[in-house]
Write a protein that holds these residues in place. Sequence first.
Motif, PDB file in Angstrom:
ATOM      1  N   ASP A 134       0.852  -1.188   0.000  1.00 50.59           N
ATOM      2  CA  ASP A 134       0.000   0.000   0.000  1.00 50.59           C
ATOM      3  C   ASP A 134       0.893   1.246   0.000  1.00 50.59           C
ATOM      4  N   LYS A 135       0.305   2.413   0.165  1.00 50.39           N
ATOM      5  CA  LYS A 135       1.090   3.656   0.083  1.00 50.39           C
ATOM      6  C   LYS A 135       2.120   3.778   1.201  1.00 50.39           C
ATOM      7  N   GLU A 136       1.936   3.042   2.300  1.00 50.14           N
ATOM      8  CA  GLU A 136       2.923   3.045   3.380  1.00 50.14           C
ATOM      9  C   GLU A 136       3.923   1.900   3.245  1.00 50.14           C
ATOM     10  N   GLY A 137       3.791   1.121   2.193  1.00 51.87           N
ATOM     11  CA  GLY A 137       4.707   0.012   1.965  1.00 51.87           C
ATOM     12  C   GLY A 137       4.343  -1.265   2.693  1.00 51.87           C
ATOM     13  N   ILE A 159       0.433  -6.318   0.900  1.00 47.80           N
ATOM     14  CA  ILE A 159      -0.968  -6.687   0.714  1.00 47.80           C
ATOM     15  C   ILE A 159      -1.109  -7.598  -0.496  1.00 47.80           C
ATOM     16  N   ILE A 160      -2.202  -8.349  -0.504  1.00 49.41           N
ATOM     17  CA  ILE A 160      -2.643  -8.990  -1.736  1.00 49.41           C
ATOM     18  C   ILE A 160      -4.035  -8.429  -2.020  1.00 49.41           C
ATOM     19  N   THR A 161      -4.306  -8.244  -3.292  1.00 45.57           N
ATOM     20  CA  THR A 161      -5.600  -7.729  -3.719  1.00 45.57           C
ATOM     21  C   THR A 161      -6.218  -8.770  -4.621  1.00 45.57           C
ATOM     22  N   LEU A 162      -7.485  -9.088  -4.359  1.00 49.83           N
ATOM     23  CA  LEU A 162      -8.155 -10.129  -5.130  1.00 49.83           C
ATOM     24  C   LEU A 162      -9.629  -9.807  -5.322  1.00 49.83           C
ATOM     25  N   TYR A 166      -7.151  -1.885  -2.873  1.00 50.07           N
ATOM     26  CA  TYR A 166      -6.218  -0.771  -3.000  1.00 50.07           C
ATOM     27  C   TYR A 166      -6.006  -0.462  -4.478  1.00 50.07           C
ATOM     28  N   TYR A 167      -6.325   0.749  -4.889  1.00 53.74           N
ATOM     29  CA  TYR A 167      -6.218   1.202  -6.286  1.00 53.74           C
ATOM     30  C   TYR A 167      -7.022   0.346  -7.254  1.00 53.74           C
ATOM     31  N   MET A 168      -8.106  -0.247  -6.793  1.00 53.89           N
ATOM     32  CA  MET A 168      -8.939  -1.095  -7.638  1.00 53.89           C
ATOM     33  C   MET A 168     -10.405  -0.722  -7.425  1.00 53.89           C
ATOM     34  N   ASN A 169     -11.287  -1.331  -8.203  1.00 52.99           N
ATOM     35  CA  ASN A 169     -12.721  -1.149  -8.022  1.00 52.99           C
ATOM     36  C   ASN A 169     -13.081  -1.653  -6.621  1.00 52.99           C
ATOM     37  N   LYS A 170     -13.579  -0.757  -5.790  1.00 47.34           N
ATOM     38  CA  LYS A 170     -13.826  -1.072  -4.374  1.00 47.34           C
ATOM     39  C   LYS A 170     -14.992  -2.031  -4.163  1.00 47.34           C
ATOM     40  N   GLU A 171     -15.831  -2.185  -5.164  1.00 50.49           N
ATOM     41  CA  GLU A 171     -16.971  -3.097  -5.026  1.00 50.49           C
ATOM     42  C   GLU A 171     -16.552  -4.549  -5.239  1.00 50.49           C
TER      43      GLU A 171
END
Length: 120
Positions: free
Chosen positions: A42-45, A48-51, A72-77
Amino acid sequence: MKYAWVDEYCLSKKGAVKEYKLEWNATRYMIKGKMFVLQGGDKEGKSIITLKLEPSHGQLLRQQFKDIVPGYYMNKEHWNSLYLEGDVPDEIVRGMLDMSYKLVLASLSNKLQKEILENK
């Protein structure tokens, strides 16, 4: 890193490939060019994994676990991020990875799905 098994688990999925995206400083796990997991920071380093998850399931998990947040930086839904130093049980994380893989696989044409599932 907690969840050190994630890389091997993602690559065990039929048709899954791993690629590093330099400009994102992140690793993507993909099926036929479509991403199902992104591993980065994330912005603080923080790692994370985003799925991708069914929206209602993602919302439920976010309510249950402080370490699962909107993507993070993706479609929040549709996308959710999981902090890798968090306290989400392994079986929940595996379920999230499985759902993301299945959703992305289902978005491919029937021909590609058949090709992927019949190989490996």
